[in-house]
Design a protein around this motif. Sequence first.
Motif, PDB file in Angstrom:
ATOM      1  N   ALA A  77       9.831  17.835 -19.499  1.00  0.00           N
ATOM      2  CA  ALA A  77       9.709  18.598 -18.264  1.00  0.00           C
ATOM      3  C   ALA A  77      10.828  18.199 -17.311  1.00  0.00           C
ATOM      4  CB  ALA A  77       8.356  18.318 -17.626  1.00  0.00           C
ATOM      5  N   ALA A  78      10.939  18.941 -16.229  1.00  0.00           N
ATOM      6  CA  ALA A  78      11.946  18.615 -15.228  1.00  0.00           C
ATOM      7  C   ALA A  78      11.625  17.251 -14.620  1.00  0.00           C
ATOM      8  CB  ALA A  78      11.953  19.682 -14.144  1.00  0.00           C
ATOM      9  N   PRO A  79      12.627  16.460 -14.270  1.00  0.00           N
ATOM     10  CA  PRO A  79      12.352  15.137 -13.703  1.00  0.00           C
ATOM     11  C   PRO A  79      11.650  15.253 -12.356  1.00  0.00           C
ATOM     12  CG  PRO A  79      14.695  15.649 -13.604  1.00  0.00           C
ATOM     13  CD  PRO A  79      14.042  16.746 -14.369  1.00  0.00           C
ATOM     14  N   PHE A  80      10.898  14.222 -12.030  1.00  0.00           N
ATOM     15  CA  PHE A  80      10.160  14.224 -10.774  1.00  0.00           C
ATOM     16  C   PHE A  80      10.982  13.557  -9.685  1.00  0.00           C
ATOM     17  CE2 PHE A  80       8.822  10.918 -13.687  1.00  0.00           C
ATOM     18  CZ  PHE A  80       8.984   9.749 -12.958  1.00  0.00           C
ATOM     19  N   ARG A  81      10.608  13.827  -8.438  1.00  0.00           N
ATOM     20  CA  ARG A  81      11.354  13.308  -7.295  1.00  0.00           C
ATOM     21  C   ARG A  81      10.933  11.881  -6.983  1.00  0.00           C
ATOM     22  NH1 ARG A  81      11.678  18.575  -6.670  1.00  0.00           N
ATOM     23  NH2 ARG A  81      13.219  19.559  -5.368  1.00  0.00           N
ATOM     24  N   VAL A  82      11.920  11.052  -6.647  1.00  0.00           N
ATOM     25  CA  VAL A  82      11.672   9.643  -6.374  1.00  0.00           C
ATOM     26  C   VAL A  82      12.478   9.221  -5.154  1.00  0.00           C
ATOM     27  CG1 VAL A  82      11.871   7.303  -7.293  1.00  0.00           C
ATOM     28  CG2 VAL A  82      11.273   9.163  -8.809  1.00  0.00           C
ATOM     29  N   ASP A  83      11.846   8.435  -4.263  1.00  0.00           N
ATOM     30  CA  ASP A  83      12.521   7.814  -3.130  1.00  0.00           C
ATOM     31  C   ASP A  83      12.461   6.307  -3.321  1.00  0.00           C
ATOM     32  OD1 ASP A  83      12.824  10.321  -1.921  1.00  0.00           O
ATOM     33  OD2 ASP A  83      10.896  10.149  -0.910  1.00  0.00           O
ATOM     34  N   VAL A  84      13.591   5.636  -3.203  1.00  0.00           N
ATOM     35  CA  VAL A  84      13.646   4.183  -3.333  1.00  0.00           C
ATOM     36  C   VAL A  84      14.184   3.615  -2.029  1.00  0.00           C
ATOM     37  CG1 VAL A  84      14.576   2.235  -4.634  1.00  0.00           C
ATOM     38  CG2 VAL A  84      14.097   4.384  -5.807  1.00  0.00           C
ATOM     39  N   THR A  85      13.415   2.715  -1.411  1.00  0.00           N
ATOM     40  CA  THR A  85      13.852   2.046  -0.190  1.00  0.00           C
ATOM     41  C   THR A  85      13.855   0.545  -0.435  1.00  0.00           C
ATOM     42  OG1 THR A  85      11.607   2.021   0.694  1.00  0.00           O
ATOM     43  CG2 THR A  85      13.003   3.870   1.340  1.00  0.00           C
ATOM     44  N   GLU A  86      14.599  -0.155   0.400  1.00  0.00           N
ATOM     45  CA  GLU A  86      14.750  -1.595   0.224  1.00  0.00           C
ATOM     46  C   GLU A  86      14.712  -2.277   1.580  1.00  0.00           C
ATOM     47  OE1 GLU A  86      18.182  -4.648  -1.496  1.00  0.00           O
ATOM     48  OE2 GLU A  86      18.690  -2.559  -1.104  1.00  0.00           O
ATOM     49  N   ASN A  87      14.073  -3.434   1.635  1.00  0.00           N
ATOM     50  CA  ASN A  87      14.214  -4.314   2.785  1.00  0.00           C
ATOM     51  C   ASN A  87      14.612  -5.694   2.261  1.00  0.00           C
ATOM     52  OD1 ASN A  87      11.850  -5.651   2.002  1.00  0.00           O
ATOM     53  ND2 ASN A  87      10.558  -4.466   3.372  1.00  0.00           N
ATOM     54  N   ASP A  88      14.526  -6.718   3.078  1.00  0.00           N
ATOM     55  CA  ASP A  88      14.999  -8.039   2.657  1.00  0.00           C
ATOM     56  C   ASP A  88      14.225  -8.608   1.478  1.00  0.00           C
ATOM     57  OD1 ASP A  88      16.900  -7.968   4.623  1.00  0.00           O
ATOM     58  OD2 ASP A  88      15.689  -9.072   6.080  1.00  0.00           O
ATOM     59  N   ASN A  89      12.923  -8.306   1.377  1.00  0.00           N
ATOM     60  CA  ASN A  89      12.082  -8.946   0.372  1.00  0.00           C
ATOM     61  C   ASN A  89      11.596  -8.040  -0.749  1.00  0.00           C
ATOM     62  OD1 ASN A  89      12.206 -11.342   1.883  1.00  0.00           O
ATOM     63  ND2 ASN A  89      10.515 -10.643   3.165  1.00  0.00           N
ATOM     64  N   THR A  90      11.557  -6.735  -0.524  1.00  0.00           N
ATOM     65  CA  THR A  90      10.962  -5.836  -1.512  1.00  0.00           C
ATOM     66  C   THR A  90      11.731  -4.532  -1.678  1.00  0.00           C
ATOM     67  OG1 THR A  90       9.546  -4.770   0.118  1.00  0.00           O
ATOM     68  CG2 THR A  90       8.606  -6.642  -1.053  1.00  0.00           C
ATOM     69  N   TYR A  91      11.498  -3.905  -2.822  1.00  0.00           N
ATOM     70  CA  TYR A  91      11.879  -2.521  -3.054  1.00  0.00           C
ATOM     71  C   TYR A  91      10.582  -1.711  -3.002  1.00  0.00           C
ATOM     72  CZ  TYR A  91      16.295  -4.212  -5.011  1.00  0.00           C
ATOM     73  OH  TYR A  91      17.511  -4.805  -5.197  1.00  0.00           O
ATOM     74  N   THR A  92      10.641  -0.536  -2.392  1.00  0.00           N
ATOM     75  CA  THR A  92       9.497   0.365  -2.387  1.00  0.00           C
ATOM     76  C   THR A  92       9.934   1.662  -3.034  1.00  0.00           C
ATOM     77  OG1 THR A  92       8.684  -0.620  -0.346  1.00  0.00           O
ATOM     78  CG2 THR A  92       7.759   1.503  -0.966  1.00  0.00           C
ATOM     79  N   LEU A  93       9.171   2.088  -4.026  1.00  0.00           N
ATOM     80  CA  LEU A  93       9.505   3.275  -4.790  1.00  0.00           C
ATOM     81  C   LEU A  93       8.351   4.265  -4.663  1.00  0.00           C
ATOM     82  CD1 LEU A  93      11.286   3.162  -8.084  1.00  0.00           C
ATOM     83  CD2 LEU A  93       9.227   4.511  -8.001  1.00  0.00           C
ATOM     84  N   ARG A  94       8.638   5.484  -4.215  1.00  0.00           N
ATOM     85  CA  ARG A  94       7.627   6.541  -4.104  1.00  0.00           C
ATOM     86  C   ARG A  94       8.049   7.687  -5.010  1.00  0.00           C
ATOM     87  NH1 ARG A  94       8.136   4.603   0.955  1.00  0.00           N
ATOM     88  NH2 ARG A  94       6.264   3.761   1.930  1.00  0.00           N
ATOM     89  N   ALA A  95       7.172   8.022  -5.962  1.00  0.00           N
ATOM     90  CA  ALA A  95       7.454   9.078  -6.931  1.00  0.00           C
ATOM     91  C   ALA A  95       6.397  10.167  -6.817  1.00  0.00           C
ATOM     92  CB  ALA A  95       7.453   8.499  -8.346  1.00  0.00           C
ATOM     93  N   GLU A  96       6.851  11.415  -6.749  1.00  0.00           N
ATOM     94  CA  GLU A  96       5.938  12.554  -6.700  1.00  0.00           C
ATOM     95  C   GLU A  96       5.671  13.015  -8.129  1.00  0.00           C
ATOM     96  OE1 GLU A  96       7.720  15.559  -4.301  1.00  0.00           O
ATOM     97  OE2 GLU A  96       7.835  14.268  -2.543  1.00  0.00           O
TER      98      GLU A  96
END
Length: 141
Positions: free
Chosen positions: A34-53
């Motif tokens: 299927a078509a790939p899904f949308r993903v947002d990746v953010t970063e701060n000093d200690n962690t990466y946060t990944l949000r995928a629809e």
Amino acid sequence: MASIVRYNPFDDAFDSLFRGFLARPLSYNGSDEAAPFRVDVTENDNTYTLRAEIPGVKKDDIQITIDGDTVAINAEVKNQKEVKDGDRVLRTERYYGKVHRAFALGQPVDQASATAKYADGVLELTLPKKPEAQAKRVTIQ
């Protein structure tokens, strides 16, 4: 004998302008994915946060793999819709497919303390960074 032809960038302009104009909105490369899904990746000093629809997927059908600084998300999409009128089936639509995304982050992830939540079609991963190894200075005796 070789002939020399001067390059003119406008020769291909018309062809490249309309290339894909009548093509399907989602390209089909011959695979069943299927078509790939949308993903947002953010970063701060200690962690990466990944949000995928990933709408329409059960949380049991999602697999997350962490290997060093690489995070991979695999999901199996199963959609089935059936419209009945009494005992007669008027229309049946179904779709089965797999989606996959992988990311190389800038720093290794602490796999033991990574967390994942899935609600309303959005997968949220919190990936703590592994502390970088500090250089140790050794004194000579």
